[in-house]
Design an enzyme around this catalytic site. Structure first.
Site, PDB file in Angstrom:
ATOM      1  N   LYS A 168       1.629  -3.215  12.997  1.00 58.35           N
ATOM      2  CA  LYS A 168       2.415  -3.107  11.773  1.00 58.35           C
ATOM      3  C   LYS A 168       3.572  -4.099  11.831  1.00 58.35           C
ATOM      4  O   LYS A 168       3.918  -4.600  12.882  1.00 58.35           O
ATOM      5  CB  LYS A 168       2.981  -1.682  11.624  1.00 58.35           C
ATOM      6  CG  LYS A 168       1.903  -0.691  11.220  1.00 58.35           C
ATOM      7  CD  LYS A 168       2.434   0.734  11.025  1.00 58.35           C
ATOM      8  CE  LYS A 168       3.626   0.862  10.136  1.00 58.35           C
ATOM      9  NZ  LYS A 168       3.479   0.260   8.810  1.00 58.35           N
ATOM     10  N   GLY A 169       4.157  -4.357  10.660  1.00 58.55           N
ATOM     11  CA  GLY A 169       5.377  -5.158  10.653  1.00 58.55           C
ATOM     12  C   GLY A 169       5.312  -6.473   9.928  1.00 58.55           C
ATOM     13  O   GLY A 169       6.306  -7.195   9.876  1.00 58.55           O
ATOM     14  N   GLU A 200       9.899   1.917  10.764  1.00 61.93           N
ATOM     15  CA  GLU A 200       8.577   2.548  10.626  1.00 61.93           C
ATOM     16  C   GLU A 200       8.185   3.255  11.926  1.00 61.93           C
ATOM     17  O   GLU A 200       7.620   4.353  11.906  1.00 61.93           O
ATOM     18  CB  GLU A 200       7.527   1.497  10.266  1.00 61.93           C
ATOM     19  CG  GLU A 200       7.673   0.987   8.843  1.00 61.93           C
ATOM     20  CD  GLU A 200       6.753  -0.168   8.516  1.00 61.93           C
ATOM     21  OE1 GLU A 200       6.473  -0.373   7.322  1.00 61.93           O
ATOM     22  OE2 GLU A 200       6.328  -0.891   9.426  1.00 61.93           O
ATOM     23  N   THR A 226       0.847  -1.202   0.000  1.00 64.03           N
ATOM     24  CA  THR A 226       0.000   0.000   0.000  1.00 64.03           C
ATOM     25  C   THR A 226       0.883   1.254   0.000  1.00 64.03           C
ATOM     26  O   THR A 226       0.631   2.203  -0.754  1.00 64.03           O
ATOM     27  CB  THR A 226      -0.940  -0.001   1.225  1.00 64.03           C
ATOM     28  OG1 THR A 226      -1.476  -1.316   1.410  1.00 64.03           O
ATOM     29  CG2 THR A 226      -2.089   0.969   1.032  1.00 64.03           C
ATOM     30  N   ASP A 229       2.167   5.644   5.511  1.00 62.96           N
ATOM     31  CA  ASP A 229       2.550   4.243   5.694  1.00 62.96           C
ATOM     32  C   ASP A 229       1.295   3.369   5.702  1.00 62.96           C
ATOM     33  O   ASP A 229       0.181   3.858   5.915  1.00 62.96           O
ATOM     34  CB  ASP A 229       3.323   4.102   7.018  1.00 62.96           C
ATOM     35  CG  ASP A 229       4.228   2.869   7.031  1.00 62.96           C
ATOM     36  OD1 ASP A 229       4.123   2.026   6.127  1.00 62.96           O
ATOM     37  OD2 ASP A 229       5.046   2.763   7.967  1.00 62.96           O
ATOM     38  N   ALA A 287      -0.585  -0.435   7.130  1.00 65.25           N
ATOM     39  CA  ALA A 287      -0.726  -1.109   8.427  1.00 65.25           C
ATOM     40  C   ALA A 287      -1.332  -2.486   8.192  1.00 65.25           C
ATOM     41  O   ALA A 287      -1.936  -2.747   7.141  1.00 65.25           O
ATOM     42  CB  ALA A 287      -1.616  -0.301   9.369  1.00 65.25           C
TER      43      ALA A 287
END
Ligand code: 5RP
Length: 229
Positions: A96-97, A105, A30, A83, A85
């Site tokens: 996140k991650g 981030e 995204t 960013d 998510a």
């Protein structure tokens, strides 16, 4: 989930960027749409921005589009970051991650005046930890101790594997342990964030509590839903 909805949210977020801003570039499919939208604005409108990427991949993409890529060392104050998510809850808190970039981030989010999160509707949840595991970045030396301790805080804590079966390594040279929760998910995100980060060897975890300022959700009717804190 369809790329169209991701792109809708990303294009809206990119429209918040103004000439001269320092912009944080997120990571993931995204966020990639937002980086491309910024690249297009730079080319078509002559928009000039300085960009701080949250991963090597986003730095490469930005560079390939002609964006001015800078380090956090050079630009420690960021005007706006866009960013993605993995989960967004009703309090605008996030997991996140899944893309493995949570450490940079989170640092970039903390350095940002405005953190804009772009998602498709599949990421919206009633409670964190119900759709996605919680990624935890750990130093390789400590991973097995960290896994043991994380098992006390979750249902299952899995060392992440890469696509070819080797241990996944982050841009920072660390490992990731993915923590799974039962159906009730994460009951208190702030408490869990602190408890996880108190484990020796844990560098950071993917809970983003009170960090998002704006959530943009691409919707099926070609509209975006914008939620502001
Ligand atoms: C990477 C992330 C990404 O923002 C998150 O995983 C969402 O990725 P995508 O947009 O590909 O679904 O946190 O560390």
């Amino acid at each position: 989930m369809s790329d169209r909805l991701k792109e809708l949210a990303a294009t809206k977020a990119a429209s918040y960027v103004q000439d001269g801003m320092v912009v944080g570039l997120g990571t993931g499919s995204t966020a990639d749409f937002a980086i491309r939208a910024l690249g297009a604005r730079a080319e078509e409108e002559g928009l000039e921005v300085q960009c701080v990427p949250t991963s090597d991949a986003s730095a490469r993409l930005g560079e390939s589009l002609g964006l001015d890529i800078q380090s956090l060392e050079d630009q420690p104050v960021i005007d706006l970051t866009i960013d993605g998510a993995d989960e967004v809850d009703p309090q605008m808190d996030l997991v996140k991650g899944l893309g493995g970039a949570l450490l940079r981030e989170k640092i970039v989010a903390a350095a940002s005046t405005r953190e804009v999160i772009i998602v498709d509707p599949s990421k919206v949840v009633d409670r964190l930890g119900t759709r996605s595991p919680l990624p935890v970045e750990v130093v390789p030396f400590a991973w097995s101790l960290a896994q043991m301790r994380l098992m006390e805080l979750s249902r299952l804590a899995d060392l992440r594997q890469g696509s070819t079966g080797e241990t996944f390594v982050t841009d920072n040279g660390n490992f990731i342990i993915d923590c799974h929760f039962d159906e009730a998910g994460i009951v208190n995100a702030k408490e869990l964030e602190l408890a996880v980060n108190a484990i020796p060897g844990v560098v950071e975890n993917g809970l983003f509590v009170e960090l998002a300022d704006i959530i943009i959700i691409g919707q099926d009717d070609n509209q975006v839903r914008v939620i502001e804190r």
